[in-house]
Design a protein around this motif. Structure first.
Motif, short mmCIF file in Angstrom:
data_model
loop_
_atom_site.label_atom_id
_atom_site.label_comp_id
_atom_site.label_asym_id
_atom_site.label_seq_id
_atom_site.Cartn_x
_atom_site.Cartn_y
_atom_site.Cartn_z
N LEU A 1 0.91 -1.18 0.11
CA LEU A 1 0.08 0.02 0.05
C LEU A 1 0.81 1.34 0.03
O LEU A 1 0.49 2.08 -0.80
CB LEU A 1 -0.78 -0.05 1.28
N GLY B 1 0.78 2.06 -3.72
CA GLY B 1 -0.59 2.38 -3.75
C GLY B 1 -0.88 3.31 -4.72
O GLY B 1 -2.05 2.96 -5.47
N LEU C 1 -3.47 1.12 -6.94
CA LEU C 1 -4.93 1.41 -6.90
C LEU C 1 -5.67 1.29 -8.07
O LEU C 1 -6.60 1.02 -8.52
CB LEU C 1 -5.21 2.47 -5.99
N TRP D 1 -7.69 0.15 1.13
CA TRP D 1 -6.84 0.65 0.12
C TRP D 1 -7.44 1.73 -0.26
O TRP D 1 -6.69 2.77 -0.55
CB TRP D 1 -6.90 -0.38 -1.20
N ALA E 1 -5.51 4.33 1.90
CA ALA E 1 -4.18 4.35 2.14
C ALA E 1 -3.47 5.24 2.07
O ALA E 1 -2.35 5.39 2.75
CB ALA E 1 -3.77 3.20 0.89
#
Length: 149
Positions: A93, A97, A101, A115, A118
């Motif tokens: 993450l 991230g 993502l 998430w 995050a």
């Protein structure tokens, strides 16, 4: 030196088709620990092995719990193989991230709720965590891949 991880116990319980080990020097020892398991898994090694396990065609979802940023490559491979992701570490993450993502959204895979938040460090986070997040966000912006642009 004996294998200090419980991975051999997981092989006994879940009988996977594949297992990835980071260290090639541990393969013989690991094979000895699972020699009586009826269905012997294919043993892969290194980052490439973890990536292959993460994108195995029979997997519906992938739990990544690899310590450090090493979990980033298998997570990305799993997403690109359209596997739902369950994270068991925070490093993916923090380090990935801003890239991971949008990639998960692009490939239509589900990811844990945490998430989505995050990059809002908790109010009690140390200064070090804030510096890491700020530095990584700056890196991803320079790379042209930060979701905020």
């Amino acid at each position: 030196m004996p294998c200090r991880h419980a991975r051999h116990k997981q092989v006994r319980e879940f009988q996977p088709k594949m297992v990835a080990l980071k260290d090639a020097s541990k393969v013989a020892e690991f094979k000895a620990l699972i020699k009586d398991v009826p269905q012997q898994p294919e043993i892969l090694v290194g980052d490439e092995g973890a990536v292959e396990v993460a994108r195995h065609p029979d997997a519906e979802s992938v739990v990544t719990g690899i310590v450090g940023c090493a979990g980033l490559l298998p997570t990305v491979a799993a997403i690109k193989a359209k596997k739902d992701i369950c994270l068991a570490n925070k490093e993916t993450l923090i380090a990935g991230g801003p890239f991971v993502l949008p990639l998960a959204r692009q490939y239509g895979v589900s990811a844990p709720y945490r998430w989505r938040n995050a990059f809002r460090p908790p109010s009690r986070a140390t200064g070090g965590l804030h510096r890491v997040c700020a530095g990584l966000c700056a890196f991803w912006r320079r790379a042209g891949q930060h979701p905020a642009g």
